[in-house]
Motif scaffolding. Structure first.
Motif, PDB file in Angstrom:
ATOM      1  N   ALA A 175       0.832  -1.201   0.000  1.00 27.87           N
ATOM      2  CA  ALA A 175       0.000   0.000   0.000  1.00 27.87           C
ATOM      3  C   ALA A 175       0.867   1.251   0.000  1.00 27.87           C
ATOM      4  CB  ALA A 175      -0.924  -0.009   1.219  1.00 27.87           C
ATOM      5  N   ALA A 176       1.890   1.255   0.844  1.00 28.22           N
ATOM      6  CA  ALA A 176       2.781   2.413   0.902  1.00 28.22           C
ATOM      7  C   ALA A 176       3.484   2.640  -0.427  1.00 28.22           C
ATOM      8  CB  ALA A 176       3.805   2.222   2.017  1.00 28.22           C
ATOM      9  N   SER A 177       3.755   1.565  -1.143  1.00 30.04           N
ATOM     10  CA  SER A 177       4.413   1.688  -2.444  1.00 30.04           C
ATOM     11  C   SER A 177       3.558   2.456  -3.443  1.00 30.04           C
ATOM     12  CB  SER A 177       4.737   0.296  -3.005  1.00 30.04           C
ATOM     13  OG  SER A 177       5.597  -0.415  -2.137  1.00 30.04           O
ATOM     14  N   CYS A 178       2.241   2.450  -3.220  1.00 31.64           N
ATOM     15  CA  CYS A 178       1.321   3.158  -4.115  1.00 31.64           C
ATOM     16  C   CYS A 178       1.209   4.641  -3.778  1.00 31.64           C
ATOM     17  CB  CYS A 178      -0.077   2.538  -4.038  1.00 31.64           C
ATOM     18  SG  CYS A 178      -0.168   0.784  -4.442  1.00 31.64           S
ATOM     19  N   ALA A 179       1.714   5.048  -2.613  1.00 34.38           N
ATOM     20  CA  ALA A 179       1.508   6.411  -2.128  1.00 34.38           C
ATOM     21  C   ALA A 179       2.504   7.397  -2.737  1.00 34.38           C
ATOM     22  CB  ALA A 179       1.610   6.442  -0.607  1.00 34.38           C
ATOM     23  N   SER A 187       9.765  -2.270  10.277  1.00 32.81           N
ATOM     24  CA  SER A 187       9.939  -3.141   9.114  1.00 32.81           C
ATOM     25  C   SER A 187       9.490  -2.487   7.814  1.00 32.81           C
ATOM     26  CB  SER A 187       9.192  -4.467   9.308  1.00 32.81           C
ATOM     27  OG  SER A 187       7.813  -4.255   9.497  1.00 32.81           O
ATOM     28  N   LEU A 188       8.512  -1.594   7.869  1.00 35.06           N
ATOM     29  CA  LEU A 188       8.107  -0.897   6.647  1.00 35.06           C
ATOM     30  C   LEU A 188       9.247  -0.026   6.137  1.00 35.06           C
ATOM     31  CD1 LEU A 188       6.137  -0.031   4.461  1.00 35.06           C
ATOM     32  CD2 LEU A 188       5.270   1.724   6.037  1.00 35.06           C
ATOM     33  N   ALA A 189       9.909   0.681   7.029  1.00 30.82           N
ATOM     34  CA  ALA A 189      11.030   1.524   6.629  1.00 30.82           C
ATOM     35  C   ALA A 189      12.139   0.685   5.998  1.00 30.82           C
ATOM     36  CB  ALA A 189      11.566   2.296   7.830  1.00 30.82           C
ATOM     37  N   ARG A 190      12.415  -0.463   6.567  1.00 37.24           N
ATOM     38  CA  ARG A 190      13.473  -1.327   6.022  1.00 37.24           C
ATOM     39  C   ARG A 190      13.098  -1.830   4.632  1.00 37.24           C
ATOM     40  NH1 ARG A 190      13.465  -2.895  11.520  1.00 37.24           N
ATOM     41  NH2 ARG A 190      12.150  -4.719  11.136  1.00 37.24           N
ATOM     42  N   ARG A 191      11.852  -2.205   4.445  1.00 39.67           N
ATOM     43  CA  ARG A 191      11.436  -2.724   3.139  1.00 39.67           C
ATOM     44  C   ARG A 191      11.403  -1.628   2.077  1.00 39.67           C
ATOM     45  NH1 ARG A 191       6.812  -7.151   2.900  1.00 39.67           N
ATOM     46  NH2 ARG A 191       7.672  -7.110   0.784  1.00 39.67           N
ATOM     47  N   LEU A 192      10.977  -0.431   2.450  1.00 36.46           N
ATOM     48  CA  LEU A 192      10.981   0.676   1.498  1.00 36.46           C
ATOM     49  C   LEU A 192      12.410   1.031   1.104  1.00 36.46           C
ATOM     50  CD1 LEU A 192       8.238   3.018   3.030  1.00 36.46           C
ATOM     51  CD2 LEU A 192       8.058   1.664   0.926  1.00 36.46           C
ATOM     52  N   SER A 193      13.309   1.017   2.071  1.00 38.64           N
ATOM     53  CA  SER A 193      14.716   1.303   1.773  1.00 38.64           C
ATOM     54  C   SER A 193      15.285   0.267   0.814  1.00 38.64           C
ATOM     55  CB  SER A 193      15.543   1.328   3.067  1.00 38.64           C
ATOM     56  OG  SER A 193      15.170   2.400   3.898  1.00 38.64           O
ATOM     57  N   ALA A 194      14.976  -0.998   1.062  1.00 40.18           N
ATOM     58  CA  ALA A 194      15.474  -2.075   0.204  1.00 40.18           C
ATOM     59  C   ALA A 194      14.931  -1.957  -1.213  1.00 40.18           C
ATOM     60  CB  ALA A 194      15.108  -3.430   0.801  1.00 40.18           C
ATOM     61  N   ALA A 195      13.711  -1.417  -1.336  1.00 32.77           N
ATOM     62  CA  ALA A 195      13.082  -1.267  -2.648  1.00 32.77           C
ATOM     63  C   ALA A 195      13.462   0.059  -3.321  1.00 32.77           C
ATOM     64  CB  ALA A 195      11.565  -1.347  -2.510  1.00 32.77           C
ATOM     65  N   GLY A 196      14.245   0.872  -2.622  1.00 34.24           N
ATOM     66  CA  GLY A 196      14.657   2.149  -3.194  1.00 34.24           C
ATOM     67  C   GLY A 196      13.554   3.193  -3.236  1.00 34.24           C
ATOM     68  N   LEU A 197      12.562   3.066  -2.352  1.00 34.54           N
ATOM     69  CA  LEU A 197      11.439   4.004  -2.313  1.00 34.54           C
ATOM     70  C   LEU A 197      11.645   5.017  -1.189  1.00 34.54           C
ATOM     71  CD1 LEU A 197       8.493   1.491  -2.859  1.00 34.54           C
ATOM     72  CD2 LEU A 197       9.433   3.110  -4.521  1.00 34.54           C
ATOM     73  N   SER A 198      11.391   6.279  -1.470  1.00 34.26           N
ATOM     74  CA  SER A 198      11.628   7.338  -0.500  1.00 34.26           C
ATOM     75  C   SER A 198      10.538   7.376   0.566  1.00 34.26           C
ATOM     76  CB  SER A 198      11.701   8.688  -1.213  1.00 34.26           C
ATOM     77  OG  SER A 198      10.465   8.985  -1.842  1.00 34.26           O
TER      78      SER A 198
END
Length: 216
Positions: A175-179, A187-198
């Motif tokens: 969901a956050a990836s769509c924002a 864990s959300l911060a870690r996954r977003l960082s791994a995916a290169g999403l700000s």
């Protein structure tokens, strides 16, 4: 600047509060059952939704105790500030959670936030236990978490709308990836960082409020 078609979606447990509601049921007499379920999740024998279902359906507490936990559950003070800011700017603030409406709604009502839309797994407290069900709307269902937060966002948000998302867990990632604007920790911060999403890191809703005052 937010408009009437723009949205702020926030996870509940661990995001609008430093606490998770299920943490009331992981110590004392509940600890052995909790540890068994946690081991099953870690061994991929149980989904996250299955974990919540099994944990809550065996809490065996009185209605008085359940109401006391509802009353005691803390929200960050700045949650009300963020909601007021979003609504003042014309946007819609909604709560989205892999937990249950059965405890989220009364907690929000105690904080004068009962008007907020809630997207979460249905549930009911009955004879000492809390029973969770998947969303009634099949399009919102996810086998692992019960509710698919991504499906909710894609259904609720017009293509030209601004979406702000705040969360802390793995159930928030898609969901956050769509924002357009993201607030994340754990864990959300870690996954977003791994995916290169700000994203904006946050420790409490005070940090979110400070950023939003500049962003919107």
């Amino acid at each position: 600047m937010l408009h009437e078609t723009d949205f702020f979606f926030s996870d509940f447990d661990g995001t609008m509060s430093s606490k998770e509601f299920y943490e009331y049921f992981i110590d004392g007499a509940h600890k052995p059952h909790y540890e068994l379920l946690l081991e099953q999740v870690q061994q991929n024998q149980l989904t996250s939704f299955g974990f919540m279902q099994k944990l809550f359906s065996a809490i065996n507490i009185s209605a008085h105790t359940y109401d006391r936990y509802i009353a005691q559950f803390p929200l960050y003070h700045a949650v009300q500030d963020v909601v007021s800011l979003v609504e003042k700017k014309g946007g819609t603030f909604s709560v989205i959670s892999a937990g249950s409406c059965s405890y989220i709604r009364p907690i929000l009502e105690r904080h004068n936030l009962g008007h907020l839309p809630i997207f979460a797994n249905p549930g009911r407290f009955h004879k000492g236990n809390l029973y969770l069900d998947p969303p009634t709307k099949r399009e919102y269902r996810c086998s692992y978490y019960g509710i698919s937060k991504e499906a909710v966002l894609r259904d609720q948000i017009p293509t030209d709308a601004l979406c702000i998302y705040a969360g802390d867990g793995s159930s928030d990632f898609r969901a956050a990836s769509c924002a357009d604007i993201r607030f994340a920790r754990s864990s959300l911060a870690r996954r977003l960082s791994a995916a290169g999403l700000s994203y904006y890191p946050f420790e409490s809703y005070d940090h979110i409020y400070t950023v939003l005052q500049k962003e919107i």
